[in-house]
Design a protein around this motif. Structure first.
Motif, short mmCIF file in Angstrom:
data_model
loop_
_atom_site.label_atom_id
_atom_site.label_comp_id
_atom_site.label_asym_id
_atom_site.label_seq_id
_atom_site.Cartn_x
_atom_site.Cartn_y
_atom_site.Cartn_z
N ARG A 16 0.83 -1.20 0.00
CA ARG A 16 0.00 0.00 0.00
C ARG A 16 0.86 1.26 0.00
O ARG A 16 0.61 2.20 -0.76
CB ARG A 16 -0.93 -0.02 1.21
CG ARG A 16 -1.90 1.14 1.28
CD ARG A 16 -2.91 0.92 2.39
NE ARG A 16 -2.24 0.84 3.69
CZ ARG A 16 -2.86 0.55 4.82
NH1 ARG A 16 -4.17 0.30 4.80
NH2 ARG A 16 -2.20 0.51 5.97
N GLY A 17 1.90 1.27 0.83
CA GLY A 17 2.77 2.44 0.88
C GLY A 17 3.61 2.58 -0.37
O GLY A 17 3.83 3.70 -0.86
N TYR A 18 4.09 1.46 -0.91
CA TYR A 18 4.94 1.51 -2.09
C TYR A 18 4.15 1.99 -3.31
O TYR A 18 4.62 2.85 -4.08
CB TYR A 18 5.53 0.12 -2.35
CG TYR A 18 6.47 0.05 -3.52
CD1 TYR A 18 7.65 0.80 -3.53
CD2 TYR A 18 6.19 -0.75 -4.62
CE1 TYR A 18 8.53 0.74 -4.61
CE2 TYR A 18 7.07 -0.82 -5.70
CZ TYR A 18 8.22 -0.08 -5.68
OH TYR A 18 9.08 -0.14 -6.76
N LEU A 21 3.50 5.67 -3.00
CA LEU A 21 4.67 6.47 -3.36
C LEU A 21 4.77 6.62 -4.88
O LEU A 21 5.05 7.72 -5.38
CB LEU A 21 5.93 5.81 -2.81
CG LEU A 21 7.26 6.50 -3.18
CD1 LEU A 21 7.33 7.90 -2.60
CD2 LEU A 21 8.44 5.67 -2.70
N ILE A 22 4.54 5.54 -5.61
CA ILE A 22 4.61 5.62 -7.08
C ILE A 22 3.53 6.56 -7.62
O ILE A 22 3.80 7.41 -8.48
CB ILE A 22 4.45 4.21 -7.68
CG1 ILE A 22 5.65 3.33 -7.29
CG2 ILE A 22 4.34 4.29 -9.20
CD1 ILE A 22 5.52 1.89 -7.75
N LEU A 27 1.86 11.89 -9.89
CA LEU A 27 1.03 13.09 -9.81
C LEU A 27 1.88 14.35 -9.62
O LEU A 27 1.61 15.38 -10.25
CB LEU A 27 0.04 12.95 -8.65
CG LEU A 27 -1.03 11.87 -8.80
CD1 LEU A 27 -1.90 11.81 -7.55
CD2 LEU A 27 -1.90 12.12 -10.02
N PHE A 28 2.89 14.25 -8.78
CA PHE A 28 3.74 15.42 -8.54
C PHE A 28 4.53 15.78 -9.79
O PHE A 28 4.68 16.96 -10.13
CB PHE A 28 4.67 15.14 -7.36
CG PHE A 28 5.59 16.28 -7.05
CD1 PHE A 28 5.09 17.52 -6.69
CD2 PHE A 28 6.97 16.12 -7.12
CE1 PHE A 28 5.93 18.58 -6.40
CE2 PHE A 28 7.82 17.17 -6.83
CZ PHE A 28 7.30 18.41 -6.47
N LEU A 318 -3.72 13.61 0.68
CA LEU A 318 -3.46 13.31 2.09
C LEU A 318 -3.42 11.80 2.34
O LEU A 318 -2.60 11.33 3.13
CB LEU A 318 -4.52 13.98 2.97
CG LEU A 318 -4.58 15.50 2.89
CD1 LEU A 318 -5.67 16.06 3.80
CD2 LEU A 318 -3.23 16.10 3.28
N VAL A 319 -4.30 11.05 1.68
CA VAL A 319 -4.30 9.60 1.86
C VAL A 319 -2.99 9.00 1.37
O VAL A 319 -2.40 8.12 2.01
CB VAL A 319 -5.51 8.97 1.15
CG1 VAL A 319 -5.36 7.46 1.05
CG2 VAL A 319 -6.80 9.31 1.91
N LEU A 320 -2.51 9.46 0.21
CA LEU A 320 -1.24 8.95 -0.31
C LEU A 320 -0.09 9.24 0.66
O LEU A 320 0.76 8.38 0.93
CB LEU A 320 -0.94 9.56 -1.67
CG LEU A 320 -1.84 9.13 -2.84
CD1 LEU A 320 -1.48 9.90 -4.10
CD2 LEU A 320 -1.75 7.63 -3.09
N LEU A 321 -0.06 10.46 1.21
CA LEU A 321 1.01 10.81 2.14
C LEU A 321 0.92 10.00 3.42
O LEU A 321 1.95 9.58 3.98
CB LEU A 321 0.94 12.32 2.46
CG LEU A 321 1.38 13.25 1.34
CD1 LEU A 321 1.09 14.70 1.71
CD2 LEU A 321 2.86 13.09 1.04
#
Length: 337
Positions: A16-18, A21-22, A27-28, A318-321
């Motif tokens: 989920r975290g990996y 991050l991708i 998006l950024f 916020l969820v991604l972070l």
């Protein structure tokens, strides 16, 4: 296998975290190229056998058969007809709108609902919502990064000095933090906003003045715990300087809480900027702002496309972070194999 390789493997094990991050990096990266994705100027124009680059240069309207020497508005139907007829062409970005350009060709009152000309509709000034979301997301992330880095550096320096030297310096520092943390931050922001011209740099300075205190406590505790360990005592006995001991021996062991808290601190910075923009104390207009879009959605309840899309961008960010922060915390936790 080094400790950093082991931590990276543990981070990747958290799917989920990996994946978060991708997605966040994609998006950024897309937002950093916002001018290439959403702009009211074409990349290239071929007019009467000549090629022009409006993206890099400003051309008067008369260059393309217009009547005035003013900067060319490439979305003007008259000019657009000139540069797209008789073998001429103009290559526009996927979304032919800038965050501050106003659509003057709307057939309905503003805020206009989504259409083929404005995929996510317009705000109450006729500006494209998709463009303002894209530019506003970039501004929020960059502000969050800047505030996180500034607050982290200040927190590390203050916490390291307090924890390593202790004694009177630690006592005075703790009393200062108690007094400084009791200051009404919102009132100070209102006062300074009324005295100085609002800007992103003013917000960054004011929020950085308060954003370091939470992290300094963790760094102070790590340095207090490590300053009397055997390897630190041995280095001090060998004549190693205090700054070298702090930087080379204690700081690497004290970076675990710093790194694991970075995504959470960044999400807090984004929320702070959005809240201030919502209250009218943030970046000055016409800067793209997620908080300003939320305020427009509140003022125009019927324009659901403003509130819904802005809320979706905030929630996803916020969820991604948070997912990235949870994966980092698990990767740096020594209790997890």
């Amino acid at each position: 296998m080094t400790i950093n390789q082991l931590r990276w493997r543990k981070f990747k094990a958290n799917k989920r975290g990996y994946i978060s991050l991708i997605i966040f990096i994609i998006l950024f990266t897309a937002s950093m190229g916002a001018e290439l994705l959403s702009n009211d100027k074409p990349f290239v124009v071929r007019y009467e056998g000549n090629y022009y680059l409006p993206y890099f240069n400003d051309y008067p309207e008369t260059t393309f058969g217009g009547d005035f020497e003013t900067p060319c508005d490439y979305r003007d139907p008259y000019i657009l007809a000139k540069i797209t007829s008789n073998g001429n062409f103009a290559l526009f970005p996927p979304n032919p709108h800038n965050y501050k350009s106003i659509n003057l060709q709307l057939a309905v009152p503003v805020p206009a609902p989504p259409s083929r000309h404005n995929l996510l509709g317009t705000d109450d000034r006729g500006r494209d919502v998709l463009a303002r979301l894209l530019y506003g997301f970039r501004l929020s992330i960059l502000f969050g990064l800047a505030l996180t880095v500034t607050g982290t550096l200040l927190g590390i320096v203050v916490g390291a000095l307090q924890g390593y030297f202790g004694g009177r310096l630690d006592l005075i520092g703790q009393r200062f933090i108690e007094i400084w943390s009791a200051m009404p931050e919102l009132y100070l922001l209102i006062i300074f906003a009324s005295i100085f011209k609002p800007s992103i740099w003013l917000l960054l300075i004011l929020l950085s003045m308060f954003g370091w205190m939470g992290l300094s406590d963790y760094v102070r505790a790590e340095f207090l715990k490590g300053r009397n360990l055997d390897y630190v005592t041995a280095a001090r006995a060998l004549g190693v300087g205090n700054l070298t001991i702090m930087y080379r021996h204690l700081l690497p062991n004290g970076m675990t809480p710093v790194i694991t808290f970075l995504p959470f601190r960044m999400s807090g910075a984004i929320i702070a900027l959005t809240s201030l923009d919502f209250l009218g104390l943030g970046v000055p207009p016409p800067s793209p702002s997620l908080g300003e879009l939320l305020a427009q959605g509140k003022a125009n309840i019927d324009a659901w496309w403003i509130s819904l899309t802005t809320f979706g961008v905030l929630v996803v960010s916020l969820v991604l972070l948070i997912f990235i922060g949870e994966a980092l915390r698990g990767a740096f936790d020594p209790r997890k194999a």
